[in-house]
Motif scaffolding. Structure first.
Motif, PDB file in Angstrom:
ATOM      1  N   GLN A 189       0.830  -1.205   0.000  1.00  0.00           N
ATOM      2  CA  GLN A 189       0.000   0.000   0.000  1.00  0.00           C
ATOM      3  C   GLN A 189       0.863   1.253   0.000  1.00  0.00           C
ATOM      4  O   GLN A 189       0.539   2.244  -0.670  1.00  0.00           O
ATOM      5  CB  GLN A 189      -0.925  -0.015   1.212  1.00  0.00           C
ATOM      6  CG  GLN A 189      -2.073   0.979   1.101  1.00  0.00           C
ATOM      7  CD  GLN A 189      -3.111   0.776   2.177  1.00  0.00           C
ATOM      8  OE1 GLN A 189      -2.764   0.674   3.337  1.00  0.00           O
ATOM      9  NE2 GLN A 189      -4.376   0.721   1.806  1.00  0.00           N
ATOM     10  N   THR A 190       1.980   1.202   0.729  1.00  0.00           N
ATOM     11  CA  THR A 190       2.904   2.349   0.724  1.00  0.00           C
ATOM     12  C   THR A 190       3.475   2.565  -0.670  1.00  0.00           C
ATOM     13  O   THR A 190       3.549   3.700  -1.164  1.00  0.00           O
ATOM     14  CB  THR A 190       4.044   2.104   1.723  1.00  0.00           C
ATOM     15  OG1 THR A 190       3.492   1.925   3.029  1.00  0.00           O
ATOM     16  CG2 THR A 190       5.013   3.277   1.733  1.00  0.00           C
ATOM     17  N   TYR A 191       3.902   1.480  -1.308  1.00  0.00           N
ATOM     18  CA  TYR A 191       4.425   1.596  -2.671  1.00  0.00           C
ATOM     19  C   TYR A 191       3.358   2.140  -3.624  1.00  0.00           C
ATOM     20  O   TYR A 191       3.653   2.969  -4.503  1.00  0.00           O
ATOM     21  CB  TYR A 191       4.900   0.224  -3.172  1.00  0.00           C
ATOM     22  CG  TYR A 191       6.222  -0.221  -2.613  1.00  0.00           C
ATOM     23  CD1 TYR A 191       7.313   0.641  -2.575  1.00  0.00           C
ATOM     24  CD2 TYR A 191       6.393  -1.511  -2.130  1.00  0.00           C
ATOM     25  CE1 TYR A 191       8.525   0.235  -2.060  1.00  0.00           C
ATOM     26  CE2 TYR A 191       7.608  -1.933  -1.607  1.00  0.00           C
ATOM     27  CZ  TYR A 191       8.673  -1.051  -1.581  1.00  0.00           C
ATOM     28  OH  TYR A 191       9.879  -1.461  -1.075  1.00  0.00           O
ATOM     29  N   ALA A 192       2.116   1.668  -3.444  1.00  0.00           N
ATOM     30  CA  ALA A 192       1.043   2.146  -4.314  1.00  0.00           C
ATOM     31  C   ALA A 192       0.804   3.643  -4.139  1.00  0.00           C
ATOM     32  O   ALA A 192       0.614   4.372  -5.116  1.00  0.00           O
ATOM     33  CB  ALA A 192      -0.241   1.367  -4.022  1.00  0.00           C
ATOM     34  N   LEU A 193       0.836   4.111  -2.892  1.00  0.00           N
ATOM     35  CA  LEU A 193       0.641   5.541  -2.646  1.00  0.00           C
ATOM     36  C   LEU A 193       1.779   6.363  -3.208  1.00  0.00           C
ATOM     37  O   LEU A 193       1.568   7.462  -3.753  1.00  0.00           O
ATOM     38  CB  LEU A 193       0.501   5.781  -1.138  1.00  0.00           C
ATOM     39  CG  LEU A 193      -0.779   5.241  -0.490  1.00  0.00           C
ATOM     40  CD1 LEU A 193      -0.703   5.367   1.026  1.00  0.00           C
ATOM     41  CD2 LEU A 193      -1.999   5.979  -1.029  1.00  0.00           C
ATOM     42  N   LEU A 194       3.012   5.864  -3.085  1.00  0.00           N
ATOM     43  CA  LEU A 194       4.153   6.572  -3.667  1.00  0.00           C
ATOM     44  C   LEU A 194       4.058   6.635  -5.191  1.00  0.00           C
ATOM     45  O   LEU A 194       4.394   7.649  -5.806  1.00  0.00           O
ATOM     46  CB  LEU A 194       5.462   5.894  -3.232  1.00  0.00           C
ATOM     47  CG  LEU A 194       5.870   6.100  -1.774  1.00  0.00           C
ATOM     48  CD1 LEU A 194       7.049   5.209  -1.412  1.00  0.00           C
ATOM     49  CD2 LEU A 194       6.220   7.563  -1.513  1.00  0.00           C
ATOM     50  N   ARG A 195       3.632   5.529  -5.800  1.00  0.00           N
ATOM     51  CA  ARG A 195       3.443   5.543  -7.257  1.00  0.00           C
ATOM     52  C   ARG A 195       2.335   6.500  -7.644  1.00  0.00           C
ATOM     53  O   ARG A 195       2.427   7.218  -8.652  1.00  0.00           O
ATOM     54  CB  ARG A 195       3.115   4.132  -7.753  1.00  0.00           C
ATOM     55  CG  ARG A 195       4.272   3.174  -7.731  1.00  0.00           C
ATOM     56  CD  ARG A 195       5.286   3.469  -8.853  1.00  0.00           C
ATOM     57  NE  ARG A 195       4.759   3.077 -10.136  1.00  0.00           N
ATOM     58  CZ  ARG A 195       4.779   3.845 -11.208  1.00  0.00           C
ATOM     59  NH1 ARG A 195       5.268   5.075 -11.124  1.00  0.00           N
ATOM     60  NH2 ARG A 195       4.314   3.427 -12.368  1.00  0.00           N
ATOM     61  N   LEU A 196       1.269   6.534  -6.827  1.00  0.00           N
ATOM     62  CA  LEU A 196       0.157   7.440  -7.096  1.00  0.00           C
ATOM     63  C   LEU A 196       0.604   8.891  -6.994  1.00  0.00           C
ATOM     64  O   LEU A 196       0.087   9.767  -7.690  1.00  0.00           O
ATOM     65  CB  LEU A 196      -0.979   7.165  -6.107  1.00  0.00           C
ATOM     66  CG  LEU A 196      -2.366   7.711  -6.456  1.00  0.00           C
ATOM     67  CD1 LEU A 196      -2.884   7.071  -7.736  1.00  0.00           C
ATOM     68  CD2 LEU A 196      -3.342   7.456  -5.309  1.00  0.00           C
ATOM     69  N   ALA A 197       1.602   9.141  -6.125  1.00  0.00           N
ATOM     70  CA  ALA A 197       2.131  10.496  -5.960  1.00  0.00           C
ATOM     71  C   ALA A 197       3.141  10.855  -7.035  1.00  0.00           C
ATOM     72  O   ALA A 197       3.657  11.980  -7.044  1.00  0.00           O
ATOM     73  CB  ALA A 197       2.769  10.642  -4.587  1.00  0.00           C
ATOM     74  N   GLY A 198       3.478   9.890  -7.914  1.00  0.00           N
ATOM     75  CA  GLY A 198       4.365  10.197  -9.034  1.00  0.00           C
ATOM     76  C   GLY A 198       5.782   9.678  -8.886  1.00  0.00           C
ATOM     77  O   GLY A 198       6.630   9.986  -9.736  1.00  0.00           O
ATOM     78  N   THR A 199       6.067   8.904  -7.878  1.00  0.00           N
ATOM     79  CA  THR A 199       7.422   8.366  -7.708  1.00  0.00           C
ATOM     80  C   THR A 199       7.687   7.313  -8.772  1.00  0.00           C
ATOM     81  O   THR A 199       6.876   6.422  -9.013  1.00  0.00           O
ATOM     82  CB  THR A 199       7.577   7.723  -6.315  1.00  0.00           C
ATOM     83  OG1 THR A 199       7.183   8.666  -5.317  1.00  0.00           O
ATOM     84  CG2 THR A 199       9.021   7.301  -6.080  1.00  0.00           C
ATOM     85  N   ASP A 200       8.851   7.434  -9.405  1.00  0.00           N
ATOM     86  CA  ASP A 200       9.205   6.495 -10.465  1.00  0.00           C
ATOM     87  C   ASP A 200       9.502   5.117  -9.884  1.00  0.00           C
ATOM     88  O   ASP A 200      10.036   4.990  -8.777  1.00  0.00           O
ATOM     89  CB  ASP A 200      10.433   7.019 -11.223  1.00  0.00           C
ATOM     90  CG  ASP A 200      10.693   6.211 -12.482  1.00  0.00           C
ATOM     91  OD1 ASP A 200       9.949   6.378 -13.458  1.00  0.00           O
ATOM     92  OD2 ASP A 200      11.644   5.395 -12.470  1.00  0.00           O
ATOM     93  N   LEU A 201       9.168   4.077 -10.633  1.00  0.00           N
ATOM     94  CA  LEU A 201       9.397   2.705 -10.174  1.00  0.00           C
ATOM     95  C   LEU A 201      10.877   2.434  -9.940  1.00  0.00           C
ATOM     96  O   LEU A 201      11.247   1.713  -9.009  1.00  0.00           O
ATOM     97  CB  LEU A 201       8.834   1.712 -11.195  1.00  0.00           C
ATOM     98  CG  LEU A 201       8.979   0.227 -10.844  1.00  0.00           C
ATOM     99  CD1 LEU A 201       8.221  -0.099  -9.568  1.00  0.00           C
ATOM    100  CD2 LEU A 201       8.488  -0.644 -11.999  1.00  0.00           C
TER     101      LEU A 201
END
Length: 574
Positions: free
Chosen positions: A482-494
């Protein structure tokens, strides 16, 4: 209680595909731990079995048993043919009715000989060799009187007045013992057999402690998801006792399944394990199978360890369920952990000649456990330094993650760090191949056995380390999906997320791996009278290289899982 068990089972089954994957990781971790733990336990029984089967060649002298009269005379001789040793036991019966050793139906009379199957085959295949035993062959030595399969042993019958029964042997005791009057063939293990048993006990510690740590860590795989679920139950009214009961039930269910799978894995591994040559021979399958009681103890202890470890991790859920639900950073650990390690290391200078094996085993075990105890504290400190000095997003994310959950980060690298302790201890004690003498086969034999033993210990340790790194890395991704999903949702690159994940493993691994190697070398220093050999240096370098490569490879295997959990960045409830 029935309702709690039913709810636990429903939650376990209803976790979805990723919940099933998390439970499967726990089962796999427990299975590997159980299989290797059975091996670590079995080697002690294996060497004990060898010692007992060879004890009849070292019987009590009649003078050592004042109440018993001498009933026979025994002398032993040992010689080498190539790299195989032939043991000849010369026997003269003084009074009829003396009981032969187990595995020999009847003691040979003068002019007779009984042989082990291996020696009988050798004499039949090579007539020139057979002339060494011109006596009449009257029987075969059974497995109960042989140290290992294929051992070359002969028991030759003599009259009491024969030269061999009166001669005094002045050579190396390992190559023979002069004739002595004995009350019977109930003996005690030789000094060499006891030395091997002591080495086996130390090797067991070097293998068992990382296995217990890994087994305990298995209970905390996907711990964040479970803690959030249990915290929600606490907030809606579940009592602390109910939370503990559910946790124990879930842990024991998965651990028992893993333990049974581990028993199956170990059973399959027995045939190849019997072919490992130590002290000149392979092993009977019964040596490698420790018996019903030790196996039952392991199968009972592993689930209990996993259940206890799961309960220990419940303190925050029971005391502060709201803090768990809000994902607050837990308070920092105390420096008392470091003091515990220093206290253990303070006992190391007492090692040396004459110290009991029990004392060495206890101190090594405590030092091992103390390294595991201090690991999360050091990881937390590393995280603070990393976060403060970070100049790029990936490094900042890695540092913050280490500070937020140092225990989880330590679980990923603990296997390799503890293997570093083993490598440092063994590396300082590994004998150089140049010490082997072509004129002293027994010394060459012993050195080869030490190298074989160290290789086995390192292989087991590395297997634990790499499996631990792979399983905990995958579990960490599931915990933080869920943390990774929120970071991706915020625009953090994979790529940033993946690099941060790698850094939070490699940074503590470098520090703790190096520190564990130094700690292991410190513990071995009192025994290393000749200093580190070239072989030991190579062992350390290879261990360090394999450790880093194994963790990197194990971490790379979880990259597809990271991509999977961030494919749909919309957060989902657990």
């Amino acid at each position: 209680m029935n309702n709690l068990l039913a709810l636990t089972w429903r939650l376990l089954k209803g976790g979805g595909r990723r919940g099933l994957l998390g439970s499967s990781l726990t089962v796999a971790a427990v299975a590997v731990s159980t299989a290797l733990l059975l091996f670590a336990v079995a080697i002690n029984f294996a060497f004990a079995g060898r010692a007992e089967r060879g004890a009849w060649r070292n019987p009590e002298q009649a003078t050592e048993v004042p109440a018993a009269a001498a009933r026979a005379i025994e002398a032993t001789r040992a010689e080498f043919t190539g790299d195989r040793m032939i043991t000849t036991v010369h026997v003269a019966v003084l009074s009829p009715g003396v009981r032969p050793p187990a595995g020999i139906t009847r003691l040979p009379s003068p002019g007779e000989v009984v042989m082990s199957p291996g020696l009988a085959e050798l004499t039949a295949a090579d007539p020139s060799f057979g002339r060494r035993f011109p006596q009449k062959r009257t029987g075969t030595i059974g497995d109960e009187a042989l140290v290992h399969p294929g051992e070359l042993v002969a028991v030759v019958g003599h009259a009491p007045g024969d030269d061999i029964m009166t001669a005094k042997w002045k050579g190396d005791y390992r190559l023979g013992v002069s004739a002595r009057r004995i009350a019977g063939f109930t003996g005690h293990p030789s000094s060499d057999a006891e030395a091997y048993r002591a080495l086996a006990a130390v090797a067991s510690v070097l293998m068992v402690v990382p296995l217990l740590v890994f087994g305990g860590a298995a209970a905390r795989l996907t711990v964040a998801r479970r803690d959030r679920r249990l915290a929600s139950l606490r907030l809606v009214g579940a009592t602390p006792g109910q939370v503990v009961a559910m946790t124990v039930a879930e842990a024991i269910i998965t651990a028992f399944a893993g333990a049974m799978l581990g028993l199956l894995l170990y059973t399959v591994a027995i045939p190849p394990l019997t072919q490992v040559r130590i002290s000149g021979g392979a092993w009977f399958a019964s040596d490698i199978w420790p018996g019903a009681l030790p196996i039952g103890a392991v199968l009972l202890a592993v689930p209990l360890l996993v259940g206890l470890s799961a309960v220990v991790g419940l303190r925050r859920v029971v005391v502060s369920p709201l803090g768990v639900a809000r994902r607050e950073t837990p308070p920092a650990m105390r420096f008392l952990r470091v003091i515990a390690l220093l206290a253990c290391l303070a006992a190391v200078p007492a090692f040396g000649a004459g110290v009991s094996v029990t004392f060495v085993v206890v101190v090594l075990s405590l030092a091992f456990l103390a390294v595991n105890l201090v690991g999360p504290w050091v990881v937390g400190m590393i995280g603070r330094v990393t976060a403060r000095t970070a100049k790029r997003p990936a490094r900042l994310l890695a540092g913050r993650r280490l500070v937020d959950d140092p225990r989880s980060a330590w679980r990923t690298v603990s296997g390799v760090a503890l293997t570093g302790f083993v490598a440092g201890f063994i590396g300082l004690l590994t004998p150089s191949t140049s010490l082997a003498i072509e004129n002293d086969p027994m010394t060459a034999w012993l050195l080869q056995d030490i190298r074989t033993g160290t290789t086995i210990v390192l292989v087991v340790s590395f297997l634990v380390a790499i499996v631990s790194a792979g399983i905990t890395a995958a579990s960490s991704v599931l915990d933080r999906r869920q943390t990774y999903a929120l970071l991706r949702l915020a625009g953090t690159d994979l790529e940033v997320l993946d690099k941060a994940r790698r850094l939070e493993t490699l940074i503590p691994l470098t520090v703790m791996g190096g520190g564990s190697i130094v700690t292991g070398m410190f513990c071995a220093a009192p025994f290393a009278s000749l200093g580190m050999s070239a072989t030991g240096v190579v062992t350390l370098l290879v261990c360090a290289a394999l450790g880093f490569a194994g963790v990197i490879a194990a971490g790379a295997l979880s990259r597809p899982l990271l991509r999977s959990v961030t494919t749909d960045p919309a957060p989902r409830p657990d």
